[in-house]
Write an enzyme that holds these catalytic residues in place. Structure first.
Site, PDB file in Angstrom:
ATOM      1  N   ASP A   1      52.651 -54.016 -19.567  1.00 52.20           N
ATOM      2  CA  ASP A   1      53.172 -55.213 -20.225  1.00 52.20           C
ATOM      3  C   ASP A   1      54.509 -54.937 -20.898  1.00 52.20           C
ATOM      4  O   ASP A   1      54.696 -53.913 -21.565  1.00 52.20           O
ATOM      5  CB  ASP A   1      52.145 -55.682 -21.277  1.00 52.20           C
ATOM      6  CG  ASP A   1      52.550 -56.971 -21.959  1.00 52.20           C
ATOM      7  OD1 ASP A   1      53.092 -57.859 -21.278  1.00 52.20           O
ATOM      8  OD2 ASP A   1      52.309 -57.098 -23.177  1.00 52.20           O
TER       9      ASP A   1
ATOM     10  N   GLU B   1      60.277 -62.246 -16.835  1.00 54.66           N
ATOM     11  CA  GLU B   1      60.438 -63.219 -17.922  1.00 54.66           C
ATOM     12  C   GLU B   1      61.808 -63.862 -17.872  1.00 54.66           C
ATOM     13  O   GLU B   1      62.802 -63.221 -17.572  1.00 54.66           O
ATOM     14  CB  GLU B   1      60.234 -62.528 -19.273  1.00 54.66           C
ATOM     15  CG  GLU B   1      60.334 -63.465 -20.462  1.00 54.66           C
ATOM     16  CD  GLU B   1      59.992 -62.781 -21.773  1.00 54.66           C
ATOM     17  OE1 GLU B   1      60.806 -62.861 -22.699  1.00 54.66           O
ATOM     18  OE2 GLU B   1      58.915 -62.171 -21.867  1.00 54.66           O
TER      19      GLU B   1
ATOM     20  N   ASN C   1      48.318 -64.223 -22.105  1.00 53.35           N
ATOM     21  CA  ASN C   1      48.375 -62.919 -22.772  1.00 53.35           C
ATOM     22  C   ASN C   1      47.962 -63.045 -24.236  1.00 53.35           C
ATOM     23  O   ASN C   1      48.522 -63.869 -24.966  1.00 53.35           O
ATOM     24  CB  ASN C   1      49.800 -62.361 -22.731  1.00 53.35           C
ATOM     25  CG  ASN C   1      50.219 -61.904 -21.350  1.00 53.35           C
ATOM     26  OD1 ASN C   1      49.588 -62.222 -20.350  1.00 53.35           O
ATOM     27  ND2 ASN C   1      51.298 -61.148 -21.287  1.00 53.35           N
TER      28      ASN C   1
ATOM     29  N   THR D   1      47.570 -60.107 -30.556  1.00 52.03           N
ATOM     30  CA  THR D   1      47.465 -60.125 -32.018  1.00 52.03           C
ATOM     31  C   THR D   1      46.109 -60.629 -32.488  1.00 52.03           C
ATOM     32  O   THR D   1      45.560 -60.125 -33.477  1.00 52.03           O
ATOM     33  CB  THR D   1      48.600 -60.970 -32.619  1.00 52.03           C
ATOM     34  OG1 THR D   1      49.858 -60.415 -32.215  1.00 52.03           O
ATOM     35  CG2 THR D   1      48.525 -60.991 -34.136  1.00 52.03           C
TER      36      THR D   1
END
Length: 279
Positions: free
Chosen positions: A83, A135, A227, A230
């Protein structure tokens, strides 16, 4: 079970309009918890190792080999994904170690440079049957390099996919990394327009800041890979704090890390159901 394929997991989820859950691994307990949660939900899952986690461990190989081992022992399909890699060399190492997919992030570069760098990574990975995510339109909150108000332009996104050959695209639609509250406001109309123009699955980064109902809505609007990092860190840390508050003299790390692992597994199972992947 053999190592799962990110391409298969995401393609199947996209076809069925489900969300493919992709959860970040920081240490072994995370990998074990995520796989346990996926097994409870009866859903495939993607384990992600970020470049930040690689730096934390001092290298990719130790955490990668442990994560790959956990994935191969799972009772459901589990893929292992690199990632937010900004280094082509790290991508090459992940491919050598057996990752089924990578996310190469050159979004801080000018558009033409992003295209060139991403296309080179895609060529390297596709020659080795590895799936590539990239991205465009920076997602907020990533080390100051991304503008929280950025939005991905659908026309530019379609051109980027055609020029690079990527298999999935992370898009900026209102999320930000590392949010501790679930109050991100997604641009669902933009998600819909991106889905109409972009011929590959769309990826939502920063999903921890999105309320559950909006995660479900985002998948319905056209997001496929989701994704989450956190939220799991919050659950893990809260469980450790609660255990140590209740058992201040306990020094056995297995006790509080084991409790945190159980809490994270439950959260993963719940989130997979929110995404429509769990039973």
């Amino acid at each position: 079970m053999p190592l799962g394929s990110t391409a298969d997991i995401v393609t199947s989820a996209s076809r069925d309009r489900r969300g493919a859950g992709a959860f970040n691994v920081v240490q072994l307990e995370h990998a074990e918890a995520i796989v346990s949660g996926a097994a409870r939900a009866g859903a495939p899952v993607i384990l992600q190792i970020s470049e930040n986690t690689v730096r934390y461990h001092g290298g990719l190989e130790p955490v990668a080999l442990a994560t790959l081992s956990v994935a191969r022992q799972a009772s459901v399909p589990v893929a292992v994904h690199l990632d937010h890699a900004e280094s082509p060399e790290l991508v090459h190492e992940a491919v050598r170690l057996g990752f089924t997919s990578v996310m190469f992030d050159a979004s801080s570069l000018a558009y033409d440079e992003n295209v060139a760098a991403t296309a080179a990574v895609v060529a390297h990975c596709h020659a080795r049957a590895v799936w590539v995510e990239a991205e465009l339109g920076e997602v907020g909150g990533k080390d100051g390099a991304h503008a929280p108000g950025a939005r991905t332009d659908p026309t530019e996104a379609a051109s980027f996919v055609a020029a690079t050959g990527v298999d999935a695209l992370a898009v900026a639609v209102g999320t930000s990394h590392a949010m501790l509250t679930q109050d991100a406001r997604l641009d669902f109309e933009l998600v819909r327009r991106l889905g109409e123009r972009v011929p590959v699955p769309l990826v939502l980064h920063g999903s921890s800041g999105v309320p559950d109902a909006d995660l479900t809505r985002a998948v319905a609007a056209g997001i496929t890979k989701v994704n989450i990092a956190t939220r799991l860190s919050q659950a893990f840390t809260a469980a450790v704090r609660a255990y140590l508050d209740a058992h201040p003299s306990d020094v056995d790390t297995r006790a509080y890390l084991g409790r945190a692992r159980e809490v994270v597994a439950a959260e993963v199972s719940r989130l997979l159901q929110v995404l429509g992947s769990g039973r």
